[in-house]
Design an enzyme around this catalytic site. Structure first.
Site, PDB file in Angstrom:
ATOM      1  N   SER A 151      11.367  -1.784   3.102  1.00  0.00           N
ATOM      2  CA  SER A 151      10.385  -1.576   2.038  1.00  0.00           C
ATOM      3  C   SER A 151      10.888  -0.571   1.015  1.00  0.00           C
ATOM      4  O   SER A 151      10.622  -0.714  -0.181  1.00  0.00           O
ATOM      5  CB  SER A 151       9.045  -1.124   2.625  1.00  0.00           C
ATOM      6  OG  SER A 151       9.192   0.092   3.338  1.00  0.00           O
ATOM      7  N   GLU A 152      11.591   0.483   1.474  1.00  0.00           N
ATOM      8  CA  GLU A 152      12.214   1.441   0.555  1.00  0.00           C
ATOM      9  C   GLU A 152      13.565   1.904   1.090  1.00  0.00           C
ATOM     10  O   GLU A 152      13.796   1.915   2.309  1.00  0.00           O
ATOM     11  CB  GLU A 152      11.336   2.681   0.335  1.00  0.00           C
ATOM     12  CG  GLU A 152      10.130   2.468  -0.545  1.00  0.00           C
ATOM     13  CD  GLU A 152       8.857   2.313   0.247  1.00  0.00           C
ATOM     14  OE1 GLU A 152       7.802   2.074  -0.379  1.00  0.00           O
ATOM     15  OE2 GLU A 152       8.906   2.395   1.485  1.00  0.00           O
ATOM     16  N   THR A 153      14.410   2.284   0.156  1.00  0.00           N
ATOM     17  CA  THR A 153      15.693   2.920   0.445  1.00  0.00           C
ATOM     18  C   THR A 153      15.774   4.165  -0.423  1.00  0.00           C
ATOM     19  O   THR A 153      15.412   4.127  -1.604  1.00  0.00           O
ATOM     20  CB  THR A 153      16.865   1.983   0.117  1.00  0.00           C
ATOM     21  OG1 THR A 153      16.760   0.813   0.935  1.00  0.00           O
ATOM     22  CG2 THR A 153      18.211   2.658   0.366  1.00  0.00           C
TER      23      THR A 153
END
Length: 294
Positions: A51-53
């Site tokens: 979902s996020e990096t």
């Protein structure tokens, strides 16, 4: 480019591997930010398929401990909760810092103070807006989620633009089955990130305990396992609704429908100057250590 840098994958809002929300953290602390492009960072975020990096860089000023940039598979975010806690955990490990009790993160949303206490990492949320939404929009979200809200939802801009809504109880929240096609259209039309849905645990031994779910299909995340910015939004919404006059802790569980077991503590703190601040705390555990080459 031929640049090799350290990489971690950290599970957030859990002490048990694979039960929280993972964040990929790339260590660019030892290189100049100008050496990597926006396109390269976005490509890495697409590749990790999370979902996020997040990307750790040297801060622009010594008053900060590090600079954090956060990407979804589609774009860069000014702030997000679980990447903030997970990236703090990674920063402490990358720098072999075992004694820090307070840090300041630099990000597009501003300065984010963090505290570390026996492995529990907490951040103070930046100031954000609270807005009402129209009856027409509320009806659209009720139809998308297949349920009725017990009070009017509101829009909270906590980095992402979350619509926060309450249902009768934790079981109603847990059992909700959204129509994601309809929900995607609703969020796109209204320029919202998604919906934070919550229900109180009526028989819980701990006061102010909630089940929470976070739906963000427009960002290609039908359901976020455990959501930090969403918990900030929920705490702010509950404060507006119930007007807590003393410091209050909101205990949140999330992720059960996805086979996770996330735990968040969101605190509504009454400051000595009369203002109210919002804090989110959780544990994090590193499950992957490695390197990537650009």
């Amino acid at each position: 480019m031929g640049l090799t840098v350290p990489f971690k994958q950290v599970d957030v809002f859990t002490e048990v591997p694979f039960k929280g929300n993972p964040i990929a953290v790339i260590n660019f602390l030892d290189i100049d930010e100008s050496e990597v492009t926006q396109e390269q960072l976005q490509a890495i975020a697409i590749w990790t398929n999370l979902s996020e990096t997040s990307f750790l860089f040297k801060p622009s000023d010594e008053k900060y401990d590090y600079k954090l940039r956060i990407f979804t598979s589609l774009s860069e975010l000014p702030f997000a909760g679980h990447p903030t806690i997970g990236s703090c955990k990674a920063f402490l490990e990358f720098t072999q810092n075992t004694t820090a009790t307070s840090l300041v993160q630099e990000c597009r949303a501003g300065a984010i103070p963090l505290t570390v206490n026996e492995g529990l990492i907490s951040f103070k949320a930046a100031l954000f807006d609270f807005e009402g939404i129209s009856d027409e929009v509320i009806t659209g979200y009720e139809q998308s989620l297949g349920l009725k809200f017990i009070v009017a939802p509101a829009l909270l801009r906590t980095g992402p633009n979350w619509v926060v809504a309450l249902v009768e109880d934790a079981e109603t929240c847990f059992n909700a089955n959204p129509n994601f096609t309809m929900l995607t259209e609703q969020t796109k039309q209204n320029k919202h990130c998604g919906v934070i849905l919550a229900g109180v645990k009526k028989n819980a031994s701990i006061k102010n305990s909630y089940e929470m779910r976070a739906f963000s299909p427009l960002d290609k995340v039908d359901e976020d396992p455990v959501c930090g910015s969403g918990s900030v939004a929920l705490a702010r919404y509950l404060q507006e609704l119930y007007k807590f006059e003393e410091t209050t802790k909101i205990t949140i569980s999330q992720g059960g429908r996805l086979g996770r077991d996330g735990h968040i503590v969101a605190s509504i703190i009454k400051e000595t100057d009369g203002s109210t601040s919002y804090h989110v705390a959780g544990h994090a555990i590193t499950v992957v250590n490695g390197k990537i080459t650009l």
